[in-house]
Write an enzyme that holds these catalytic residues in place. Structure first.
Site, short mmCIF file in Angstrom:
data_model
loop_
_atom_site.label_atom_id
_atom_site.label_comp_id
_atom_site.label_asym_id
_atom_site.label_seq_id
_atom_site.Cartn_x
_atom_site.Cartn_y
_atom_site.Cartn_z
N GLY A 132 0.83 -1.21 0.00
CA GLY A 132 0.00 0.00 0.00
C GLY A 132 0.86 1.25 0.00
N GLY B 161 0.09 -9.02 -7.66
CA GLY B 161 1.02 -9.30 -8.74
C GLY B 161 1.79 -10.59 -8.60
N THR C 114 5.24 1.51 6.54
CA THR C 114 3.91 1.12 7.00
C THR C 114 3.24 2.24 7.77
OG1 THR C 114 2.68 -0.28 8.53
CG2 THR C 114 5.00 -0.04 9.01
N ILE C 115 1.98 2.49 7.44
CA ILE C 115 1.25 3.41 8.33
C ILE C 115 0.85 2.67 9.60
CG2 ILE C 115 0.33 4.88 6.47
CD1 ILE C 115 -2.46 3.51 7.10
N ASP C 116 0.78 1.33 9.53
CA ASP C 116 0.29 0.54 10.67
C ASP C 116 1.30 0.46 11.82
OD1 ASP C 116 -1.83 0.06 8.97
OD2 ASP C 116 -1.11 -1.92 8.36
N ARG D 295 -4.76 -2.78 10.31
CA ARG D 295 -4.85 -4.25 10.17
C ARG D 295 -4.83 -4.93 11.54
NH1 ARG D 295 -5.82 -6.14 5.75
NH2 ARG D 295 -5.44 -8.27 6.41
O1 F6P Z 1 -1.33 -1.82 5.70
C1 F6P Z 1 -1.81 -0.55 5.42
C2 F6P Z 1 -3.28 -0.57 5.23
O2 F6P Z 1 -3.67 0.76 4.98
C3 F6P Z 1 -4.09 -1.19 6.38
O3 F6P Z 1 -4.15 -0.35 7.49
C4 F6P Z 1 -5.39 -1.48 5.67
O4 F6P Z 1 -6.08 -2.54 6.26
C5 F6P Z 1 -4.94 -1.88 4.30
O5 F6P Z 1 -3.66 -1.31 4.11
C6 F6P Z 1 -5.85 -1.45 3.20
O6 F6P Z 1 -5.33 -1.88 2.00
P1 F6P Z 1 -5.93 -1.63 0.57
O7 F6P Z 1 -4.92 -0.80 -0.15
O8 F6P Z 1 -6.05 -2.98 -0.05
O9 F6P Z 1 -7.24 -0.94 0.71
#
Ligand code: F6P
Length: 358
Positions: free
Chosen positions: A10, A74, A136-138, A182
């Site tokens: 992401g 991918g 990661t934003i998480d 997540r």
């Molecule tokens: O891992 C980053 C994140 O933004 C999570 O917090 C979230 O669950 C997920 O990616 C969302 O991903 P997508 O890009 O598939 O919507």
């Protein structure tokens, strides 16, 4: 020397700052930088890439997203969900190697989260000189105290809560804000604390709806007629249940979401108080990075180039105790970095009256 860089997974505020740092440091060494488009996919022959130089990266630090594009799908996906690791097919890795050889790229910087770093590690083990940069934003990557992107996501949560406070107070309502993360509760915990949430629900601390309702009733009894609840998208009920959308996300991975609405409905039923829910979603991923994330991104990029210069491959840039250093990629990808119930920060939140619904 020519080096490559790609972003994978992401997007995340601060990715362009990493690119800025890499290009700046590499240019100073007289090196050239190849930026692969759309993650690892850009390495498939004939190669989808752009040459990055100082002129192309002027002013990108303040931009959200990534000028290179990214994907969490991918041919190179090596990890699905919380722990299922599969091997990237050898013929795909060979194709990537052919492209790198053809372009004379001598080292590859992989900027990604847990899944992308797992791919990066496999590429390294199969002979590609890889350096990892955590993204990661998480904030759930092991072996680094923080990654760029987290602070920006938290700032968006805080802004959202500041706005929800005034409307919740005016209407004497309960408002539930669902945030990303997540299976980690860092965004909810930091965002919730900084934004003055009254109740914070995390994946790491299973919660009871009755206890959440009781916390709302207690506040009412104390004269606080509005309540803000922050719930992480991966928060678990005491039963261990998660609320999920269909398994249609990245490479069949479960897509989380919906717990905010669920909690709001149940709290309204249990307390009789008018309740609303709001989901921040991808607002947390978009937009300009905070100054902290810009600086962190640039420092990570500069350190990645240093690792290449020193010939230290298979390592990931890491932030520990105000210092940017590095660790073996293996140390970062084995398990997620999660909030712990007995941590000082959870204790501090409890001390100021925050309920975790447990
Ligand atoms: O891992 C980053 C994140 O933004 C999570 O917090 C979230 O669950 C997920 O990616 C969302 O991903 P997508 O890009 O598939 O919507």
């Amino acid at each position: 020397m020519r080096i490559g860089i790609l972003n994978s997974g992401g997007d995340c505020p601060g990715l362009n700052a990493v690119i800025h740092g890499v290009v700046g440091a590499a240019t100073k060494l007289g090196w050239e930088v190849v930026g692969f488009r759309d993650g690892f996919e850009g390495m498939l022959p004939p190669g989808d890439y752009m040459m990055l130089d100082a002129a192309k990266t002027v002013g990108i630090m303040k931009l959200g997203g990534t000028i290179l594009g990214t994907t969490n799908k991918g041919h190179f996906v090596a990890k699905i969900g919380e722990g299922n690791v599969s091997e990237v097919p050898r013929e795909i890795v060979e194709k990537a190697k052919t492209t790198l050889k053809h372009l004379e790229v001598g080292a590859l910087i992989v900027v990604g989260g847990d899944g992308s770093l797992t791919t990066g590690l496999q590429l390294y083990q199969m002979g590609i000189p890889v350096i990892g940069v955590p993204k990661t934003i998480d904030n759930d990557i092991q072996a680094t105290a923080m990654s760029f992107g987290f602070d920006s996501a938290v700032a968006t949560v805080v802004d959202g809560l500041d706005r929800l406070h005034t409307t919740a107070e005016s209407h004497k309502r309960v408002i539930v804000l669902e945030v990303m993360g997540r299976h980690a509760g860092w965004i909810a915990l930091y965002g919730g604390m900084a934004g003055g949430a009254d109740i914070i629900l995390l994946p790491e601390i299973p919660f009871s709806l009755e206890k959440v309702a009781q916390a709302v009733r207690n506040r009412d009894a104390q004269g606080h007629h509005s309540t803000l609840i922050v719930v992480a998208e991966g928060a678990r009920l005491e039963s261990g249940d998660l609320v999920k959308k269909e398994a249609v996300g990245n490479a069949g991975e479960d897509r989380l979401g919906g717990i905010g609405e669920y909690v709001a409905k149940q709290v309204e039923k249990l307390t009789g108080k008018e309740t609303r829910s709001c989901t921040l979603g991808h607002l947390q991923r978009g937009g300009a990075p905070t100054s902290l994330d810009r600086i962190l991104g640039v420092r990570f990029g500069v350190h990645a180039v240093k690792l290449i210069k020193d010939g230290k491959f298979g390592r990931m840039v890491s932030y520990q105790q105000y210092h940017v250093g590095d660790v073996p990629i293996e140390e970062a990808v084995n398990q997620l970095r999660l909030v712990t119930n007995d941590s000082e920060i959870v204790g501090a939140a409890r001390s100021i009256g925050v309920s975790f619904g447990d």
